[in-house]
Design an enzyme around this catalytic site. Structure first.
Site: not given
Ligand code: AMP
Length: 290
Positions: A48, A158, A72, A45, A187
């Protein structure tokens, strides 16, 4: 072989094996280019993609990884159901300007006999660490492998997963890895809900309630900064979340922004107010600086 992700759309190369990945990254390094890494689990989204753009502002080439990491997820969590759509992810990453998608499979990441686990103590304890046993070990181990495979100069994560960000900063520091770990701001949707791949699980009714999490965090943060007793403000916040339809509330806590140590009084330096709460079966997390 490296393959193109989508015909007709901006073709983002995809590496699946370590040798494919290394061939590309080694070529960049030989040219003196700086490399950034953005690890994800896909279902991408705008949050990312903001990490990809932040990485692009720091380095010459950006590798985004998509790997739904089984280690995880807890036994009762959503590993099997986690949304996966590589073609859409590749198109989004290409549009955001990433240069390579690294998408290993589970057997390539954890071959038979794999036996090593990385434990980052301290910041991994409490909050999500207590409620998701083994979660941060899974994260630390897979991210260490991604770091060693990609060998980036910069890695972007993030602040949405604030505890994870601190765990990974600790890992890099403790293992003397020459990687700059950068945290990116959260975000949000226009109504305040933090973007998350798991928001897709919410029903229309739950989606309408979900921004209450951020609203409550802001209210509790303002009350603490306004001189309210921390315990009282947190207790009010938990009651408010339950009244809004959240439950159970795994935690709502005020922590030091650098160490995650619990704070009993309003922070003197940067503090962080962190929350995890369920809406139906979906667990949402969010946090704000205070
Ligand atoms: P994930 O795919 O959920 O493992 O997230 C991958 C990366 O995207 C991680 O570093 C998350 O912290 C970051 N991330 C996920 N959602 C958001 C968001 N809304 N704003 C900023 N970074 C995000």
């Amino acid at each position: 072989m490296i393959s193109d992700s989508l015909e007709g759309v901006r073709a983002l190369p995809i590496a699946r094996s370590v040798s494919e990945l290394r061939a590309v990254v080694d070529g960049w390094k030989a040219e003196g280019l700086r490399v950034g890494l953005v690890p994800t689990m896909g279902a991408l989204h705008a949050g990312h993609l903001s990490l990809v753009r932040l990485a692009l502002s720091k380095v010459d080439r950006v590798v985004a990884s998509v790997f739904v990491n089984p280690t995880q997820f807890g036994p009762n969590e959503d590993f099997a159901a986690y949304p996966r759509d590589e073609a859409v992810d590749a198109a989004k990453l290409g549009g955001a300007g990433a240069h390579l998608l690294y998408a290993p499979d589970v057997a390539g990441m954890y071959p038979p006999g794999f036996s090593t686990t990385i434990t980052v103590s301290g910041v991994s304890s409490g909050l999500c660490g207590d409620l998701r046993p083994g979660h941060f070990q899974g994260v630390a181990t897979v991210v260490a492998k991604l770091f060693l495979r990609v060998r980036p100069d910069v890695a972007v994560f993030g602040e949405k997963d604030y505890q994870q960000l601190l765990v990974l900063k600790r890992l890099v520091n403790d293992l003397d890895l020459a990687i700059e770990v950068i945290g990116a701001p959260i975000v949000r949707e226009t109504d305040g809900l933090a973007l998350s791949s798991r928001n897709a699980y919410l029903s229309a009714e739950q989606r309408a309630l979900a921004p209450g999490l951020y609203r409550t965090l802001r209210r509790v943060g303002a009350d603490i900064l306004g001189g309210g007793r921390v315990d009282d403000c947190l207790a009010w916040g938990i009651d408010e979340l339950k009244a809004l339809g959240f439950g159970p509330v795994d935690y709502l806590d005020l922590r030091d922004g650098a160490t995650l140590e619990r704070l009993d009084d309003a922070p003197e330096g940067p503090g962080r107010l962190l929350c995890a709460a369920y809406l139906g079966k979906t667990r949402l997390i969010d946090n704000i600086g205070v």
